[in-house]
Design an enzyme around this catalytic site. Structure first.
Site, PDB file in Angstrom:
ATOM      1  CG  HIS A  73      -1.698   1.254   1.416  1.00 54.85           C
ATOM      2  ND1 HIS A  73      -3.000   1.393   1.006  1.00 54.85           N
ATOM      3  CD2 HIS A  73      -1.351   2.429   1.994  1.00 54.85           C
ATOM      4  CE1 HIS A  73      -3.430   2.616   1.318  1.00 54.85           C
ATOM      5  NE2 HIS A  73      -2.437   3.254   1.927  1.00 54.85           N
ATOM      6  CD  GLU A  74       1.551   3.624   3.726  1.00 59.01           C
ATOM      7  OE1 GLU A  74       1.772   4.705   3.144  1.00 59.01           O
ATOM      8  OE2 GLU A  74       0.519   3.426   4.390  1.00 59.01           O
ATOM      9  CG  HIS A 132      -7.888   6.710   4.334  1.00 54.79           C
ATOM     10  ND1 HIS A 132      -7.507   7.796   5.098  1.00 54.79           N
ATOM     11  CD2 HIS A 132      -6.768   6.008   4.067  1.00 54.79           C
ATOM     12  CE1 HIS A 132      -6.190   7.736   5.291  1.00 54.79           C
ATOM     13  NE2 HIS A 132      -5.724   6.663   4.669  1.00 54.79           N
ATOM     14  CD  GLU A 169      -4.539   6.853   1.657  1.00 52.18           C
ATOM     15  OE1 GLU A 169      -4.326   5.631   1.829  1.00 52.18           O
ATOM     16  OE2 GLU A 169      -3.708   7.729   1.947  1.00 52.18           O
ATOM     17  NE  ARG A 177      -8.647   1.958   3.039  1.00 46.47           N
ATOM     18  CZ  ARG A 177      -7.660   2.445   3.753  1.00 46.47           C
ATOM     19  NH1 ARG A 177      -7.891   2.939   4.964  1.00 46.47           N
ATOM     20  NH2 ARG A 177      -6.438   2.439   3.285  1.00 46.47           N
ATOM     21  CG  HIS A 193       0.426   6.202  -0.751  1.00 46.55           C
ATOM     22  ND1 HIS A 193      -0.738   6.804  -1.170  1.00 46.55           N
ATOM     23  CD2 HIS A 193       0.126   5.568   0.415  1.00 46.55           C
ATOM     24  CE1 HIS A 193      -1.709   6.553  -0.301  1.00 46.55           C
ATOM     25  NE2 HIS A 193      -1.213   5.805   0.669  1.00 46.55           N
ATOM     26  CG  ASP A 238      -6.876   0.934   0.221  1.00 48.58           C
ATOM     27  OD1 ASP A 238      -5.890   0.997   0.975  1.00 48.58           O
ATOM     28  OD2 ASP A 238      -7.995   1.417   0.512  1.00 48.58           O
TER      29      ASP A 238
END
Length: 158
Positions: free
Chosen positions: A2-3, A138, A67, A144, A6, A71
């Site tokens: 996920h990070e 988010h 986000e 999500r 980004h 995700d």
């Protein structure tokens, strides 16, 4: 996953390898990214947890796109890592107990991810949801899960 994703979301792609605000993609890449981002924006904007009389009543796909992209990238990365782990190590003998053996290991991976976004209904009041729809970058927890799962073929196959 996920990070790391980004770095390639709607904000991350604006910065070059030196951390400078710089459009580094060629036109074809930029067009491809914009098409993907628009798809994510449109998809998540259709998640509407409140009645139509409320304003807002749907997720703001534009605001939440970073986000949502992360995700989706994260779940795809996690799934590929899980598949590699299974190829190298085989099934986990811990999954043979009475509770876990009701599910396949693949199903348990998806259940584990979804469990992280579970929320009690009593907590999800209209006021809470409305506030989140207006302020949070988010998507709401249930979206999500739904948003990522509908985009991963491995979930559909299991």
């Amino acid at each position: 996953g996920h990070e790391l994703t980004h770095g390639f979301d709607d904000e991350g792609v604006q910065w070059d390898y030196d951390g400078r605000l710089n459009s580094w993609m060629d036109k074809a890449s930029q067009d491809g990214f914009n098409n993907m981002a628009k798809c994510v924006i449109d998809e998540y904007s259709k998640f509407c947890p409140l009645p139509e009389t409320d304003n807002p009543h749907c997720t703001d796909g534009q605001r939440t796109q970073g986000e949502n992209i992360a995700d989706n990238g994260g779940i795809h990365s996690a799934w590929r890592a899980y598949e590699t782990h299974m190829e190298l190590n085989g099934p986990d003998p811990m999954f043979m107990d009475r509770v876990y053996s009701q599910y396949t290991e693949n199903q348990l991976v998806f259940l584990n991810f979804a469990q992280g976004w579970c929320m009690q209904k009593s907590f999800m009041t209209e006021s809470y949801i409305s506030n989140k729809l207006m302020t949070d970058p988010h998507s709401l927890g249930p979206y999500r899960v739904l948003g990522t799962y509908q985009n991963i073929p491995a979930f559909q196959a299991n």
